[in-house]
Design a protein around this motif. Structure first.
Motif, PDB file in Angstrom:
ATOM      1  N   MET A   1     -48.745  15.028 -50.528  1.00 19.58           N
ATOM      2  CA  MET A   1     -49.764  15.827 -51.193  1.00 19.58           C
ATOM      3  C   MET A   1     -50.675  16.552 -50.207  1.00 19.58           C
ATOM      4  SD  MET A   1     -52.259  12.738 -52.420  1.00 19.58           S
ATOM      5  CE  MET A   1     -53.592  13.839 -52.714  1.00 19.58           C
ATOM      6  N   ASN A   2     -50.915  15.981 -49.034  1.00 21.31           N
ATOM      7  CA  ASN A   2     -51.811  16.603 -48.064  1.00 21.31           C
ATOM      8  C   ASN A   2     -51.200  17.821 -47.386  1.00 21.31           C
ATOM      9  OD1 ASN A   2     -53.893  14.794 -48.496  1.00 21.31           O
ATOM     10  ND2 ASN A   2     -53.158  13.357 -46.968  1.00 21.31           N
ATOM     11  N   ASN A   3     -49.931  18.105 -47.679  1.00 23.95           N
ATOM     12  CA  ASN A   3     -49.269  19.229 -47.027  1.00 23.95           C
ATOM     13  C   ASN A   3     -49.229  20.481 -47.891  1.00 23.95           C
ATOM     14  OD1 ASN A   3     -48.656  17.777 -44.687  1.00 23.95           O
ATOM     15  ND2 ASN A   3     -46.816  16.921 -45.601  1.00 23.95           N
ATOM     16  N   ILE A   4     -49.910  20.484 -49.021  1.00 20.60           N
ATOM     17  CA  ILE A   4     -49.844  21.650 -49.898  1.00 20.60           C
ATOM     18  C   ILE A   4     -50.415  22.890 -49.223  1.00 20.60           C
ATOM     19  CG2 ILE A   4     -52.043  21.074 -51.029  1.00 20.60           C
ATOM     20  CD1 ILE A   4     -50.838  22.257 -53.593  1.00 20.60           C
ATOM     21  N   PHE A   5     -51.408  22.729 -48.337  1.00 19.03           N
ATOM     22  CA  PHE A   5     -51.967  23.868 -47.600  1.00 19.03           C
ATOM     23  C   PHE A   5     -51.688  23.727 -46.101  1.00 19.03           C
ATOM     24  CE2 PHE A   5     -55.087  23.206 -51.164  1.00 19.03           C
ATOM     25  CZ  PHE A   5     -54.601  24.242 -51.956  1.00 19.03           C
ATOM     26  N   ALA A   6     -50.624  23.034 -45.762  1.00 18.67           N
ATOM     27  CA  ALA A   6     -50.345  22.730 -44.353  1.00 18.67           C
ATOM     28  C   ALA A   6     -50.055  23.976 -43.531  1.00 18.67           C
ATOM     29  CB  ALA A   6     -49.172  21.755 -44.246  1.00 18.67           C
ATOM     30  N   ASN A   7     -49.489  25.022 -44.151  1.00 25.30           N
ATOM     31  CA  ASN A   7     -49.117  26.223 -43.401  1.00 25.30           C
ATOM     32  C   ASN A   7     -50.134  27.348 -43.529  1.00 25.30           C
ATOM     33  OD1 ASN A   7     -46.809  24.992 -42.535  1.00 25.30           O
ATOM     34  ND2 ASN A   7     -45.448  26.014 -43.958  1.00 25.30           N
ATOM     35  N   GLN A   8     -51.269  27.073 -44.146  1.00 22.37           N
ATOM     36  CA  GLN A   8     -52.262  28.126 -44.374  1.00 22.37           C
ATOM     37  C   GLN A   8     -53.384  28.068 -43.337  1.00 22.37           C
ATOM     38  OE1 GLN A   8     -50.521  26.917 -47.357  1.00 22.37           O
ATOM     39  NE2 GLN A   8     -49.601  28.867 -46.789  1.00 22.37           N
ATOM     40  N   SER A   9     -53.027  28.073 -42.082  1.00 24.12           N
ATOM     41  CA  SER A   9     -54.036  27.997 -41.023  1.00 24.12           C
ATOM     42  C   SER A   9     -54.884  29.263 -40.935  1.00 24.12           C
ATOM     43  CB  SER A   9     -53.366  27.725 -39.672  1.00 24.12           C
ATOM     44  OG  SER A   9     -52.433  28.755 -39.366  1.00 24.12           O
ATOM     45  N   SER A  10     -54.416  30.370 -41.537  1.00 23.70           N
ATOM     46  CA  SER A  10     -55.178  31.628 -41.514  1.00 23.70           C
ATOM     47  C   SER A  10     -56.067  31.795 -42.736  1.00 23.70           C
ATOM     48  CB  SER A  10     -54.209  32.822 -41.435  1.00 23.70           C
ATOM     49  OG  SER A  10     -53.424  32.765 -40.268  1.00 23.70           O
ATOM     50  N   LEU A  11     -56.030  30.832 -43.648  1.00 18.77           N
ATOM     51  CA  LEU A  11     -56.763  30.960 -44.909  1.00 18.77           C
ATOM     52  C   LEU A  11     -58.270  31.018 -44.654  1.00 18.77           C
ATOM     53  CD1 LEU A  11     -55.856  31.097 -47.873  1.00 18.77           C
ATOM     54  CD2 LEU A  11     -56.488  28.683 -48.076  1.00 18.77           C
ATOM     55  N   LYS A  12     -58.935  31.998 -45.310  1.00 19.45           N
ATOM     56  CA  LYS A  12     -60.379  32.173 -45.179  1.00 19.45           C
ATOM     57  C   LYS A  12     -61.110  31.825 -46.467  1.00 19.45           C
ATOM     58  CE  LYS A  12     -59.947  35.838 -41.709  1.00 19.45           C
ATOM     59  NZ  LYS A  12     -60.247  37.258 -41.373  1.00 19.45           N
ATOM     60  N   VAL A  13     -60.490  32.095 -47.613  1.00 19.00           N
ATOM     61  CA  VAL A  13     -61.123  31.829 -48.905  1.00 19.00           C
ATOM     62  C   VAL A  13     -60.154  31.048 -49.768  1.00 19.00           C
ATOM     63  CG1 VAL A  13     -62.133  32.816 -50.986  1.00 19.00           C
ATOM     64  CG2 VAL A  13     -62.482  33.953 -48.783  1.00 19.00           C
TER      65      VAL A  13
ATOM     66  N   GLN B   1     -45.971  31.188 -46.806  1.00 15.72           N
ATOM     67  CA  GLN B   1     -46.989  32.236 -46.713  1.00 15.72           C
ATOM     68  C   GLN B   1     -47.975  31.880 -45.604  1.00 15.72           C
ATOM     69  OE1 GLN B   1     -46.030  31.288 -50.233  1.00 15.72           O
ATOM     70  NE2 GLN B   1     -44.603  32.879 -49.600  1.00 15.72           N
ATOM     71  N   PRO B   2     -47.559  31.977 -44.355  1.00 10.77           N
ATOM     72  CA  PRO B   2     -48.432  31.538 -43.251  1.00 10.77           C
ATOM     73  C   PRO B   2     -49.624  32.442 -42.995  1.00 10.77           C
ATOM     74  CG  PRO B   2     -46.465  32.586 -42.386  1.00 10.77           C
ATOM     75  CD  PRO B   2     -46.276  32.506 -43.879  1.00 10.77           C
ATOM     76  N   ASN B   3     -49.610  33.681 -43.535  1.00  6.92           N
ATOM     77  CA  ASN B   3     -50.687  34.631 -43.246  1.00  6.92           C
ATOM     78  C   ASN B   3     -51.682  34.777 -44.388  1.00  6.92           C
ATOM     79  OD1 ASN B   3     -49.775  35.514 -40.595  1.00  6.92           O
ATOM     80  ND2 ASN B   3     -48.047  36.441 -41.678  1.00  6.92           N
ATOM     81  N   LEU B   4     -51.619  33.888 -45.366  1.00  5.15           N
ATOM     82  CA  LEU B   4     -52.567  33.965 -46.478  1.00  5.15           C
ATOM     83  C   LEU B   4     -54.008  33.860 -45.971  1.00  5.15           C
ATOM     84  CD1 LEU B   4     -51.260  31.929 -49.549  1.00  5.15           C
ATOM     85  CD2 LEU B   4     -51.712  34.366 -49.398  1.00  5.15           C
ATOM     86  N   GLU B   5     -54.854  34.764 -46.461  1.00  2.00           N
ATOM     87  CA  GLU B   5     -56.275  34.729 -46.123  1.00  2.00           C
ATOM     88  C   GLU B   5     -57.135  34.370 -47.324  1.00  2.00           C
ATOM     89  OE1 GLU B   5     -57.375  38.372 -44.266  1.00  2.00           O
ATOM     90  OE2 GLU B   5     -56.074  38.075 -42.521  1.00  2.00           O
ATOM     91  N   THR B   6     -56.708  34.770 -48.516  1.00  2.00           N
ATOM     92  CA  THR B   6     -57.430  34.389 -49.739  1.00  2.00           C
ATOM     93  C   THR B   6     -56.425  33.857 -50.749  1.00  2.00           C
ATOM     94  OG1 THR B   6     -57.263  36.634 -50.640  1.00  2.00           O
ATOM     95  CG2 THR B   6     -59.246  36.092 -49.400  1.00  2.00           C
ATOM     96  N   LEU B   7     -56.757  32.712 -51.332  1.00  2.00           N
ATOM     97  CA  LEU B   7     -55.893  32.079 -52.332  1.00  2.00           C
ATOM     98  C   LEU B   7     -56.759  31.669 -53.511  1.00  2.00           C
ATOM     99  CD1 LEU B   7     -53.211  30.931 -53.283  1.00  2.00           C
ATOM    100  CD2 LEU B   7     -53.683  28.868 -51.946  1.00  2.00           C
ATOM    101  N   TRP B   8     -56.442  32.244 -54.671  1.00  2.60           N
ATOM    102  CA  TRP B   8     -57.202  31.974 -55.888  1.00  2.60           C
ATOM    103  C   TRP B   8     -56.358  31.113 -56.810  1.00  2.60           C
ATOM    104  CZ3 TRP B   8     -62.115  34.269 -57.025  1.00  2.60           C
ATOM    105  CH2 TRP B   8     -62.595  35.088 -56.005  1.00  2.60           C
TER     106      TRP B   8
END
Length: 837
Positions: A495-507, A471-478
């Motif tokens: 473990m440090n790679n759990i959000f490795a592909n979320q470079s677009s995440l805002k929230v 999901q590379p385009n995620l902007e909000t993750l709850w």
């Protein structure tokens, strides 16, 4: 009513709601004659809907009025009056666009309201009264040809207000809408009949059959049954007419729907964009998912709150269903085309109307969703364009081809969010909160356009590092209200790679996850993050890096276990490049000690970085705010610091004084040990090769006695007696320090002869040579007997001689230089023997 002359001129908006007005007539028998009014709100008063109040002169000057609200004016105990025809009262309102008025029995609208060509919005308020309108016949709306928006919803939930009346349900709800009542409204676009708990699905069916004659776009029919009523099946005939409409939104929430007749999906119009069927009782298997993948136009689907039944409601009352028998009869009536009237069959299929429908139905039958065994967490699954339809590990999810939002909140899903593949990559928002996903392993495939993902409130305690990888385009993750802090995620090497592909995440919301600590580089690729929520955890410090977050605005660390921030945590915050960073540390047990003084001062200096800083309380002698805490610590810790510093300085001064005294007292011995033991002995040179010294005697004399030493002693002891003397003016090695030369000379001489004169006692170097010889005599194991000889050349007072020399003179014999010249030959012989002894 206020007097006319007291009202402002050119008044456009007037709100007189929630007063105790009972009539439109004032003392001058004139009602607010203000031609400039655009909106007038007289709701929630006691102005009854009667001909006495709505006579033809009431609104005669309101030619510019666009919005009129006279709803909620009928008291609960209001009596049902004889027929009231409100006609000529509407004629002056030629600009009226929106009218809110109570739906009261026996009150109808005359022909004059049909002349209001701009009246497109009508709300018949469903207030709970005994006079509440219960029946809408087919001619009720005959004088509203221009309506586009019609609100017939009840004002309150069934048992939320006045539940102490047994018949409250009957006082709040429409009971029937005749066929043909809605079809008159050919321009109707929005219709809301929600919360009429006695209307039921029979009333819904009457409306649905009228809708093809309208221009309907939005239809809301929520909560049409009593809360504790029976479950129902949605029949094809209920929604069949909708196929011939241009409907865009359909809301059927809270109608106790548990089953859907097979094939009814063919009657959903392709124009439908939003479908909300939440808060129903959909059972598992095929009825839960009504195969919406064949509705091409749908973009939003809400199937949430399947657990929202009567027993889980928040109201403290168990509602008794007065209309239970009516509901049973309605079910029989609606299902009479299936089976017999007494036992209608619920497993019949909708008749197919054409080949397209048949083809769709066949695809539906073959495309059922099956849950397969989960993939092993030890092998990382992958997402590919070509998926194997027979892969036993994959859960395939079919969604409408253009769906953008799927809401499955509180929908009895679980227990594991396993390897999931969406057949269409169109989703931008997926809400799966309040389910039972105790394990989230993933991955979630073919959802690359997903921007909002809600997995909150699932109590998840088992999660993989690759669950969000695709999901590379995620902007909000709850992910709030889970148990990720107790999961095995932090034991994993990646473990440090759990959000490795979320470079677009805002929230990113990680509230209430029992985090004790956050790995330093857990958010290493979240460069566009703006809002990070870590509140309601168990964190005790800031230990994650934000140096790469250029756009971060809020980091919420409230309600954790933070006593203070460490120096490392402060440095991590200081390295954040964002100028808009705001931190929330409220409701933490912040400490007030001298150890936390630097943190308090730093917080005070950077107060603009903290949200709600005025609410922070530090645990001093009593709860204090930041300013009070800073002043308190400055006073307390500075006094302790002064005492500690003073004591430390005094202690250091005393130690230094003792060291100086010791060094001065034993300065000669220290020099001896340094130059003899460290310098000479380290070269492993033994001065006693073959039991011989290099010199027979080292002559120690003052510079004023140089002529005596060079002329007399060299002549008589070296030339005549054959001794080898060490004279510093002759034998000291150039380029070597005096101290080292003295030490070497004494160490390499068999005896040391001191030429005692007044000049000798005044000479610092002579005294050093004495101390060096004394140390050599005491600490050298190769010496046997005394090596020090004193030649008393002058007479001087005893008080001039140092105690250390006087002691040796008292214990050892010394040689006096003869006064008569005839005694000198014998003196030199005696001195030579003493040296050779």
């Amino acid at each position: 009513m206020p007097a006319q002359e007291k009202l402002p001129e050119r008044l456009k908006h007037l709100d007189l709601s929630h007063n105790y007005l009972s009539s439109y007539v004032n003392e001058e028998n004139v009602f607010l004659r203000m031609p400039t009014l655009i909106s007038l709100n007289l709701s929630s008063n006691s102005i009854l809907t009667t001909m006495e109040n709505y006579h033809e002169d009431v609104f005669q000057n309101f030619t510019r009025l666009k919005v009129l609200d006279v709803s909620n004016n009928t008291d609960y105990f209001a009596e049902i009056r004889e027929n009231q025809l409100l006609d000529s009262v509407w004629s002056p309102l030629i600009s009226l666009e929106k009218l809110n008025i109570d739906a009261v029995q026996n009150v109808t609208f005359g022909e004059s309201i049909g002349n209001l060509t701009k009246l497109t919005n009508l709300t018949l308020a469903g207030q709970c009264t005994h006079a509440r309108l219960t029946l809408i016949d087919k001619d009720y709306f005959q004088h509203f040809p221009y309506l586009k928006i019609l609100d017939l919803s009840s004002n309150v939930y069934y048992n939320a207000v006045k539940h102490y009346y047994d018949d409250v349900g009957y006082a709040c709800s429409l009971e029937q809408i005749d066929s043909g009542a809605i079809s008159i409204l050919q321009n109707l676009e929005i219709l809301d009949v929600s919360y009429n708990r006695l209307l039921g699905l029979c009333g819904f069916r009457n409306i649905s059959y009228d809708l093809p004659q309208t221009n309907i776009k939005i239809f809301k029919a929520n909560f049409l049954h009593c809360e504790s009523g029976m479950s129902f099946m949605l029949f094809c005939d209920d929604i069949k007419p909708l196929k011939n409409t241009s409907l865009r939104e359909l809301h059927m929430d809270g109608n106790h729907l548990a089953f859907g007749q097979m094939g009814l999906i063919q009657y959903i119009p392709q124009s439908l964009e939003r479908l909300s069927i939440k808060s129903n009782r959909w059972v598992v298997d095929q009825y839960t998912h009504v195969f919406l993948e064949f509705i091409n136009g749908i973009k939003y689907v809400d199937l949430s709150n399947l657990n929202d039944h009567q027993m889980s409601r928040s109201f403290n009352i168990y509602e008794y269903c007065h209309n239970y028998l009516a509901s049973v009869n309605c079910q029989k009536y609606r299902g009479q085309s299936l089976g017999t009237e007494q036992t209608p069959q619920t497993d019949g299929d909708c008749p197919l109307e054409n080949a397209t429908s048949s083809q769709q139905y066949t695809e539906v039958g073959e495309g059922r969703i099956e849950i397969r065994p989960p993939v092993s967490e030890h092998s990382k699954p992958y997402c590919s364009v070509d998926f194997d339809l027979y892969n036993l590990h994959v859960l395939y999810k079919k969604v409408p081809p253009n769906a953008e939002t799927i809401v499955l909140n509180n929908s009895r899903l679980g227990l594991e969010l396993t390897w999931t593949v969406f057949r269409n990559d169109t989703l931008t928002s997926l809400i799966l909160s309040h389910n039972q996903f105790y394990s989230m392993m993933g991955p979630i495939c073919n959802a690359t356009k997903l921007k909002h993902l809600d997995l909150s409130h699932n109590r998840c305690s088992r999660i993989s590092t690759y669950v969000f990888e695709y999901q590379p385009n995620l902007e909000t993750l709850w992910l709030n209200d889970n148990l990720i802090g107790d999961s095995n995620l932090f034991e994993h090497e990646n473990m440090n790679n759990i959000f490795a592909n979320q470079s677009s995440l805002k929230v990113l919301n990680l509230t209430s996850n029992k985090f004790h600590w956050i790995p330093r580089d857990m958010f290493w690729n979240l460069r566009n993050l703006r809002h990070l929520r870590l509140d309601k955890n168990r964190l005790s410090d800031w230990n994650f890096t934000v140096g790469h977050m250029n756009k971060i605005e809020i980091v919420n660390l409230s309600m954790n276990s933070i006593l203070s921030l460490s120096d490392e945590g402060i440095d991590l915050i200081n390295h954040c490049p964002s100028q808009n960073l705001r931190i929330d540390l409220s409701q933490n047990p912040l400490q007030c000690t001298c150890k936390t003084q630097r943190f308090v001062e730093w917080m005070s200096k950077n107060s603009e970085k903290f949200l709600n800083i005025d609410s922070y309380r530090f645990d001093c002698t009593e709860k204090q705010n930041l300013t009070e805490t800073k002043n308190y610590l400055t006073k307390q810790c500075s006094s302790y610091f002064s005492v500690i510093l003073a004591c430390s300085c005094l202690g250091m001064a005393f130690v230094c004084f003792i060291l100086v005294v010791i060094l001065y007292r034993y300065r000669f011995k220290l020099r001896y040990w340094y130059y003899i033991k460290l310098k000479i002995d380290s070269t492993h040179v033994n001065p006693l090769d073959s039991r011989q010294y290099r010199f027979d005697a080292f002559i120690s004399y003052a510079d004023e006695d140089r002529s005596f030493a060079i002329e007399q002693m060299l002549e008589n002891l070296e030339k005549k007696e054959g001794l080898r003397l060490c004279i510093h003016h002759r034998d000291f090695m150039p380029g070597t320090s005096i101290i080292e030369n003295i030490s070497n000379a004494i160490h390499c001489s068999s005896k040391v002869v001191f030429v005692m004169t007044n000049s000798f006692l005044k000479s610092e170097w002579c005294m050093y040579e004495f101390q060096a010889a004394k140390a050599e005599s005491q600490y050298s194991f190769s010496r046997q007997g005394s090596m020090m000889l004193f030649l008393m050349r002058e007479k001087f007072l005893v008080r001039k001689i140092p105690n250390s020399i006087q002691t040796m003179l008292d214990n050892d014999t010394y040689i006096e230089y003869p006064v008569n010249s005839e005694d000198e030959p014998e003196f030199w012989v005696t001195l030579a023997r003493a040296i050779q002894d």
